[in-house]
Design an enzyme around this catalytic site. Structure first.
Site, short mmCIF file in Angstrom:
data_model
loop_
_atom_site.label_atom_id
_atom_site.label_comp_id
_atom_site.label_asym_id
_atom_site.label_seq_id
_atom_site.Cartn_x
_atom_site.Cartn_y
_atom_site.Cartn_z
N HIS A 38 -1.11 -4.79 6.80
CA HIS A 38 0.22 -4.39 6.33
C HIS A 38 1.20 -5.55 6.44
CE1 HIS A 38 3.77 -2.05 5.53
NE2 HIS A 38 4.24 -2.25 6.74
N ASP A 86 0.36 -9.53 18.73
CA ASP A 86 -0.24 -9.51 20.07
C ASP A 86 -1.70 -9.94 20.10
OD1 ASP A 86 2.10 -8.77 21.29
OD2 ASP A 86 1.67 -6.63 21.25
N GLY A 125 2.38 -0.29 11.12
CA GLY A 125 2.15 0.95 10.41
C GLY A 125 2.57 2.20 11.15
N HIS A 184 13.33 11.86 -8.63
CA HIS A 184 14.79 11.95 -8.55
C HIS A 184 15.26 12.86 -7.42
CE1 HIS A 184 14.95 16.06 -10.21
NE2 HIS A 184 13.89 15.68 -10.91
N ILE A 243 -2.71 8.81 1.58
CA ILE A 243 -3.12 8.25 0.30
C ILE A 243 -3.55 9.34 -0.69
CG2 ILE A 243 -5.51 7.88 1.05
CD1 ILE A 243 -5.33 5.14 -0.45
#
Length: 209
Positions: free
Chosen positions: A12, A34, A68, A135, A165
Site C-alpha cells: 500500500h 519498522d 492499511g 453522489h 474487494i
C-alpha cells in the site's frame, strides 16, 4: 525543496508513493517503516522506524500515513498533526472526482476511482483502485473502499469501516462504524456498528466488538 515522508513501506505504501510522485508536488519522497531489512523500496529511501517520525519534522514538513489498518492509520494521522506535520490529500491523476466533493486530509484516491458529486470523504480514507462512490455519500474517517468495490448514491458509512474487494452497497443505505463488508458482498439494508457481513444479499456473520 518540498519533501514528503510516508509512514509505511508495504505494498500500500509503495502505491501511495507512486501516486505522490505522479502529482509532482514533492522533490523528495522517503519512507519510515519498522522492517529493519528495508533500506530502499522501489527507488525510495527507508530512513528510519515509524516511532521516530518526530525527528523529521524540520526536514519533512509534509507526512502521509500509508498503513492499511484503519484504526492505526487514524491514530498516526492524529499524532502527526499534534507534532506539527502537514498532511496532504493524494489523488492519482487518473482518478475521476466530480465538482462539489470534499476530501479531508490523509485520504488517498487511487487510479481509476470515481467519486461523484456532493460526496464527503473523511480523514484518512482509502478510495482504492477502480472503486466508486456515487453522489451524496458521506464516508467517516478511516473508511477503506477496496479495489473494485462500489458504493451507491446517498450512502452513509461510519468511521473505520472496511468495504472489501468487489463488494457493492445499494443506494440510500446507512452502514455503522467498524463494520467489515466481506469480499463480493451485496448490501441492500442498513448495517449496525461493529459487525461483519457477507454474502448476496449480505447478512450478519459475527460481532467485531
Amino acid at each position: 525543496m518540498a519533501k514528503l515522508l510516508i509512514l509505511g513501506a508495504s505494498g500500500h505504501g509503495r502505491v501511495v508513493a507512486e501516486i505522490a510522485t505522479l502529482m509532482k508536488q514533492w522533490d523528495e519522497i522517503s519512507f519510515l517503516d519498522d522492517n529493519e531489512e528495508l533500506n530502499h523500496v522501489n527507488g525510495y529511501k527507508v530512513i528510519d522506524r515509524l516511532k521516530n517520525y518526530r525527528l523529521y519534522k524540520d526536514e519533512y514538513e509534509n507526512a502521509f500515513v500509508a498503513i492499511g489498518n484503519n484504526q492505526i492509520r487514524l491514530r498516526l494521522i492524529n499524532e502527526l498533526l499534534k507534532a506539527g506535520f502537514s498532511i496532504p490529500v493524494l489523488i492519482h491523476p487518473k482518478a475521476t472526482i466530480s465538482n462539489n466533493v470534499f476530501i479531508d486530509i490523509g485520504t488517498v484516491v487511487m487510479a481509476g476511482a470515481v467519486i461523484n458529486t456532493n460526496t464527503v470523504i473523511g480523514k484518512g480514507c482509502i478510495i482504492n483502485t477502480s472503486s466508486s462512490v456515487d453522489h451524496d455519500c458521506v464516508l467517516g474517517d478511516g473508511v477503506h473502499i477496496s479495489p473494485g468495490a462500489h458504493v451507491g448514491g446517498t450512502v452513509h458509512i461510519g468511521r473505520c469501516t472496511w468495504v472489501c474487494i468487489g463488494s457493492s452497497i445499494s443506494n440510500n443505505i446507512t452502514i455503522g462504524e467498524n463494520v467489515v463488508i466481506a469480499a463480493g458482498a451485496v448490501v441492500i439494508r442498513d448495517i449496525r456498528d461493529n459487525v461483519m457481513v457477507a454474502g448476496v444479499p449480505a447478512t450478519f456473520k459475527k460481532n467485531l466488538e
